[in-house]
Write a protein that holds these residues in place. Structure first.
Motif, PDB file in Angstrom:
ATOM      1  N   THR A 160       0.833  -1.207   0.000  1.00 25.19           N
ATOM      2  CA  THR A 160       0.000   0.000   0.000  1.00 25.19           C
ATOM      3  C   THR A 160       0.866   1.255   0.000  1.00 25.19           C
ATOM      4  O   THR A 160       1.816   1.368   0.790  1.00 25.19           O
ATOM      5  N   GLU A 161       0.532   2.198  -0.858  1.00 24.74           N
ATOM      6  CA  GLU A 161       1.129   3.527  -0.809  1.00 24.74           C
ATOM      7  C   GLU A 161       0.351   4.325   0.234  1.00 24.74           C
ATOM      8  O   GLU A 161      -0.737   4.828  -0.039  1.00 24.74           O
ATOM      9  N   VAL A 162       0.887   4.415   1.432  1.00 26.18           N
ATOM     10  CA  VAL A 162       0.140   5.015   2.545  1.00 26.18           C
ATOM     11  C   VAL A 162       0.174   6.536   2.512  1.00 26.18           C
ATOM     12  O   VAL A 162      -0.726   7.202   3.051  1.00 26.18           O
ATOM     13  N   PHE A 163       1.217   7.098   1.922  1.00 24.32           N
ATOM     14  CA  PHE A 163       1.308   8.522   1.608  1.00 24.32           C
ATOM     15  C   PHE A 163       1.972   8.613   0.244  1.00 24.32           C
ATOM     16  O   PHE A 163       2.648   7.658  -0.177  1.00 24.32           O
ATOM     17  N   PRO A 164       1.807   9.708  -0.473  1.00 25.44           N
ATOM     18  CA  PRO A 164       2.466   9.810  -1.777  1.00 25.44           C
ATOM     19  C   PRO A 164       3.975   9.564  -1.654  1.00 25.44           C
ATOM     20  O   PRO A 164       4.672  10.241  -0.898  1.00 25.44           O
ATOM     21  N   GLY A 165       4.457   8.562  -2.378  1.00 25.47           N
ATOM     22  CA  GLY A 165       5.877   8.244  -2.357  1.00 25.47           C
ATOM     23  C   GLY A 165       6.328   7.391  -1.192  1.00 25.47           C
ATOM     24  O   GLY A 165       7.524   7.097  -1.071  1.00 25.47           O
ATOM     25  N   ILE A 166       5.401   6.949  -0.343  1.00 28.23           N
ATOM     26  CA  ILE A 166       5.756   6.128   0.816  1.00 28.23           C
ATOM     27  C   ILE A 166       4.904   4.864   0.786  1.00 28.23           C
ATOM     28  O   ILE A 166       3.680   4.926   0.952  1.00 28.23           O
ATOM     29  N   THR A 167       5.565   3.723   0.567  1.00 23.79           N
ATOM     30  CA  THR A 167       4.860   2.466   0.313  1.00 23.79           C
ATOM     31  C   THR A 167       5.313   1.393   1.291  1.00 23.79           C
ATOM     32  O   THR A 167       6.512   1.160   1.471  1.00 23.79           O
ATOM     33  N   THR A 185      12.731   9.239  -2.946  1.00 25.10           N
ATOM     34  CA  THR A 185      13.420  10.512  -2.741  1.00 25.10           C
ATOM     35  C   THR A 185      14.044  10.976  -4.054  1.00 25.10           C
ATOM     36  O   THR A 185      14.030  10.258  -5.062  1.00 25.10           O
ATOM     37  N   SER A 186      14.633  12.150  -4.026  1.00 21.70           N
ATOM     38  CA  SER A 186      15.282  12.681  -5.222  1.00 21.70           C
ATOM     39  C   SER A 186      16.469  11.826  -5.651  1.00 21.70           C
ATOM     40  O   SER A 186      16.872  11.847  -6.814  1.00 21.70           O
ATOM     41  N   ALA A 187      17.031  11.038  -4.722  1.00 24.48           N
ATOM     42  CA  ALA A 187      18.181  10.196  -5.045  1.00 24.48           C
ATOM     43  C   ALA A 187      17.786   8.803  -5.485  1.00 24.48           C
ATOM     44  O   ALA A 187      18.601   8.071  -6.044  1.00 24.48           O
ATOM     45  N   GLY A 188      16.547   8.407  -5.218  1.00 19.08           N
ATOM     46  CA  GLY A 188      16.104   7.060  -5.540  1.00 19.08           C
ATOM     47  C   GLY A 188      15.229   6.510  -4.440  1.00 19.08           C
ATOM     48  O   GLY A 188      14.785   7.244  -3.540  1.00 19.08           O
ATOM     49  N   ASP A 189      14.963   5.209  -4.495  1.00 21.31           N
ATOM     50  CA  ASP A 189      14.088   4.549  -3.531  1.00 21.31           C
ATOM     51  C   ASP A 189      14.898   4.081  -2.327  1.00 21.31           C
ATOM     52  O   ASP A 189      15.740   3.174  -2.440  1.00 21.31           O
ATOM     53  N   ILE A 190      14.647   4.712  -1.183  1.00 17.58           N
ATOM     54  CA  ILE A 190      15.288   4.321   0.059  1.00 17.58           C
ATOM     55  C   ILE A 190      14.332   3.405   0.811  1.00 17.58           C
ATOM     56  O   ILE A 190      13.198   3.784   1.079  1.00 17.58           O
ATOM     57  N   VAL A 191      14.780   2.193   1.124  1.00 13.36           N
ATOM     58  CA  VAL A 191      13.950   1.247   1.858  1.00 13.36           C
ATOM     59  C   VAL A 191      14.350   1.265   3.321  1.00 13.36           C
ATOM     60  O   VAL A 191      15.505   0.984   3.662  1.00 13.36           O
ATOM     61  N   VAL A 192      13.398   1.623   4.178  1.00  8.54           N
ATOM     62  CA  VAL A 192      13.568   1.464   5.617  1.00  8.54           C
ATOM     63  C   VAL A 192      13.166   0.023   5.926  1.00  8.54           C
ATOM     64  O   VAL A 192      12.001  -0.348   5.828  1.00  8.54           O
ATOM     65  N   ALA A 193      14.156  -0.793   6.266  1.00 11.93           N
ATOM     66  CA  ALA A 193      13.986  -2.245   6.262  1.00 11.93           C
ATOM     67  C   ALA A 193      13.459  -2.812   7.558  1.00 11.93           C
ATOM     68  O   ALA A 193      13.169  -4.012   7.626  1.00 11.93           O
TER      69      ALA A 193
END
Length: 310
Positions: A160-167, A185-193
């Motif tokens: 689920t994309e719970v906020f724009p850009g945050i899935t 982010t502007s640098a790419g997809d950062i995954v908080v694991a």
């Protein structure tokens, strides 16, 4: 406001002692201890102020019920935010929980205006844990009240994309309902694991065992756990785990000059197990290492080491 404005701030809420072979690395050097930070993450999108997990409680409670804990100058998240980042607890719009283990949920009640968002499968387990996990979820059976007792959650069933850009996406294994979080982010997809991995080294091979990943040893399901590590590898341009000391090397992510990782890099002699790629990711896979490059690559990897005596 949006992707260009999105920043992620690591917040170390304290240090926990763990075993390299029974927690951090499967078939790691058992009996050797290291101190792990316990990070949660503050995400500012320019429009929303979000926490991913909330980290540790105070040192005496953590040590009494769980692992040996030292704060070392770290504070709980609701104190860190105003003191270090100028953000008041009431400004937080939402808290996204990767899972509901005790060291990821403390002090959540200190954010009076926050929505609580968590995986449904994790919530079911948290309120009726397998007896082996009574302590992990601070079950009232042990005379402890979990931080989330009586709280109302928005429960997530699917990616689920719970906020724009945050899935949020499924990464079970460490716990039944664990979900990691991709922040675009502007640098790419950062995954908080979360705890799908403990250290970035979990994504690298174990040469002796011929494993493509040296996965963590703390899991409820090893098949799910391996698949989740593969899933993160497929999706992440950068990874922020919750117990990796290196994540505190920078005050904010992305940072200038941040080097992106190579997704799903094939290393001859070390097999992937799950092949399917999430939509939109197959074109981002790295080129394979040539056989003659493998020896040099492996030589550059560090073996797990215990902490030096302090």
């Amino acid at each position: 406001m949006g992707i260009a404005d999105t920043k992620i701030y690591p917040i170390n809420t304290g240090w926990l002692e763990a075993d390299l072979g029974t927690y951090i690395f499967w078939k790691g050097p058992a009996g050797q201890k290291i101190w792990n930070p316990c990070y949660c993450y503050y995400v500012d999108t320019g429009e929303h102020k979000i926490l991913i997990d909330t980290g540790l409680c105070d040192e005496p409670r953590a040590t009494k019920y769980h692992h040996k804990c030292e704060k070392r100058g770290c504070t709980e998240v609701h104190k860190h935010l105003p003191e270090k980042l100028g953000v008041q607890p009431e400004e937080i719009d939402a808290i996204i929980f990767t899972h509901l283990h005790w060291d990821h949920v403390q002090n959540m009640r200190e954010f009076p205006n926050a929505r609580y968002i968590a995986p449904r499968k994790e919530m079911v387990m948290a309120y009726n844990p397998l007896p082996l996990y009574y302590r992990t979820y601070e079950s009232p059976i042990l005379g402890i009240e979990p931080a989330y007792a009586g709280c109302a959650f928005e429960l997530i069933d699917e990616e689920t994309e719970v906020f724009p850009g945050i899935t949020m996406f499924h990464t079970p294994g460490h716990s039944v309902g664990h979900m990691a979080v991709t922040v675009t982010t502007s640098a790419g997809d950062i995954v908080v694991a979360g705890d799908a991995i403990f250290q970035a080294r979990n994504l690298e091979p174990n040469e002796e065992e011929k494993w493509r990943y040296w996965v963590p040893a703390r899991f409820v399901n090893s098949v799910d756990g391996w698949q989740s590590v593969e899933e993160i590898d497929k999706r992440a341009d950068y990874i922020l785990a919750c117990h990796d000391k290196a994540c505190g090397d920078h005050e904010v992510y992305p940072f200038e000059g941040m080097k992106l990782r190579e997704r799903r890099k094939h290393i001859p002699g070390f097999a992937f197990y799950f092949g399917d790629m999430p939509a939109g990711t197959s074109d981002k896979t790295a080129s394979a290492l040539a056989p003659e490059e493998v020896e040099g690559y492996l030589a550059g990897l560090e073996a797990p080491k215990p902490d030096e005596p302090r």
